[in-house]
Design a protein around this motif. Structure first.
Motif, mmCIF file in Angstrom:
data_model
loop_
_atom_site.group_PDB
_atom_site.id
_atom_site.type_symbol
_atom_site.label_atom_id
_atom_site.label_comp_id
_atom_site.label_asym_id
_atom_site.label_seq_id
_atom_site.Cartn_x
_atom_site.Cartn_y
_atom_site.Cartn_z
ATOM 1 N N PHE A 150 83.342 77.387 86.131
ATOM 2 C CA PHE A 150 83.405 77.277 84.798
ATOM 3 C C PHE A 150 83.150 78.556 84.187
ATOM 4 C CE2 PHE A 150 81.412 76.414 80.558
ATOM 5 C CZ PHE A 150 82.492 75.726 80.108
ATOM 6 N N ASP A 151 81.983 79.272 84.715
ATOM 7 C CA ASP A 151 81.843 80.393 84.209
ATOM 8 C C ASP A 151 82.932 81.347 84.389
ATOM 9 O OD1 ASP A 151 79.266 79.555 83.540
ATOM 10 O OD2 ASP A 151 78.133 80.394 85.126
ATOM 11 N N SER A 152 83.318 81.468 85.532
ATOM 12 C CA SER A 152 84.562 82.408 85.735
ATOM 13 C C SER A 152 85.863 82.093 84.937
ATOM 14 C CB SER A 152 84.865 82.190 87.354
ATOM 15 O OG SER A 152 86.155 82.978 87.460
ATOM 16 N N MET A 153 85.885 80.762 84.842
ATOM 17 C CA MET A 153 87.177 80.450 83.761
ATOM 18 C C MET A 153 86.918 80.955 82.471
ATOM 19 S SD MET A 153 87.779 76.564 85.082
ATOM 20 C CE MET A 153 88.956 76.386 83.699
ATOM 21 N N VAL A 154 85.623 80.900 81.928
ATOM 22 C CA VAL A 154 85.537 81.290 80.317
ATOM 23 C C VAL A 154 85.439 82.807 80.424
ATOM 24 C CG1 VAL A 154 83.503 81.376 78.900
ATOM 25 C CG2 VAL A 154 83.802 79.139 79.909
ATOM 26 N N SER A 155 84.773 83.344 81.434
ATOM 27 C CA SER A 155 84.803 84.883 81.608
ATOM 28 C C SER A 155 86.447 85.376 81.288
ATOM 29 C CB SER A 155 84.162 85.587 82.880
ATOM 30 O OG SER A 155 84.442 86.859 82.738
ATOM 31 N N ASN B 50 88.399 87.580 78.523
ATOM 32 C CA ASN B 50 88.943 88.884 78.685
ATOM 33 C C ASN B 50 90.344 88.721 78.479
ATOM 34 O OD1 ASN B 50 86.938 90.019 79.914
ATOM 35 N ND2 ASN B 50 87.247 89.292 82.127
ATOM 36 N N ASP B 51 91.081 87.740 78.439
ATOM 37 C CA ASP B 51 92.408 87.384 77.961
ATOM 38 C C ASP B 51 92.454 87.680 76.591
ATOM 39 O OD1 ASP B 51 93.314 87.045 80.576
ATOM 40 O OD2 ASP B 51 93.567 84.992 80.598
ATOM 41 N N ILE B 52 91.510 87.024 75.655
ATOM 42 C CA ILE B 52 91.441 86.979 74.361
ATOM 43 C C ILE B 52 91.082 88.398 73.650
ATOM 44 C CG2 ILE B 52 90.185 86.381 72.409
ATOM 45 C CD1 ILE B 52 89.805 83.547 73.560
ATOM 46 N N CYS B 53 90.519 89.287 74.230
ATOM 47 C CA CYS B 53 89.952 90.451 73.863
ATOM 48 C C CYS B 53 90.863 91.557 74.151
ATOM 49 C CB CYS B 53 88.493 90.896 74.421
ATOM 50 S SG CYS B 53 87.350 89.778 73.843
#
Length: 87
Positions: free
Chosen positions: A75-80, A84-87
């Motif tokens: 989950f942490d990896s997915m959120v990260s 990163n995709d948003i920024c």
């Protein structure tokens, strides 16, 4: 398979399967000539072990804890990755 609601392993089926495994390991011992302990001997040692209810519950809890930790890591990896995709 053992956790599936449709999977049942009664004593007769267990004995059938363990006989098949024993026969396969005997063949492995004959063909592979293991340098250490034979596969059949190790299987026999494992079959002699008894699992107490308390031990089973402890193992089950450790497995659950490990699974939860892995789920958190994914989950942490997915959120990260999403951030990163948003920024």
């Amino acid at each position: 398979m053992q956790h599936s609601s449709v999977f049942a392993l009664d004593d007769t089926r267990y004995q059938t399967l363990i006989t098949i495994v024993h026969d396969m390991l005997t063949r492995f011992d004959q063909r592979n000539n293991p340098a250490g302990e034979s596969y059949v001997k190790r299987l026999d040692e494992i079959r002699k072990m008894e699992l107490e209810t308390r031990s089973f519950e402890e193992i089950k809890e450790r497995m659950k804890a490990g699974l939860i930790e892995k789920m958190h890591a994914v989950f942490d990896s997915m959120v990260s990755d999403a951030l990163n995709d948003i920024c």
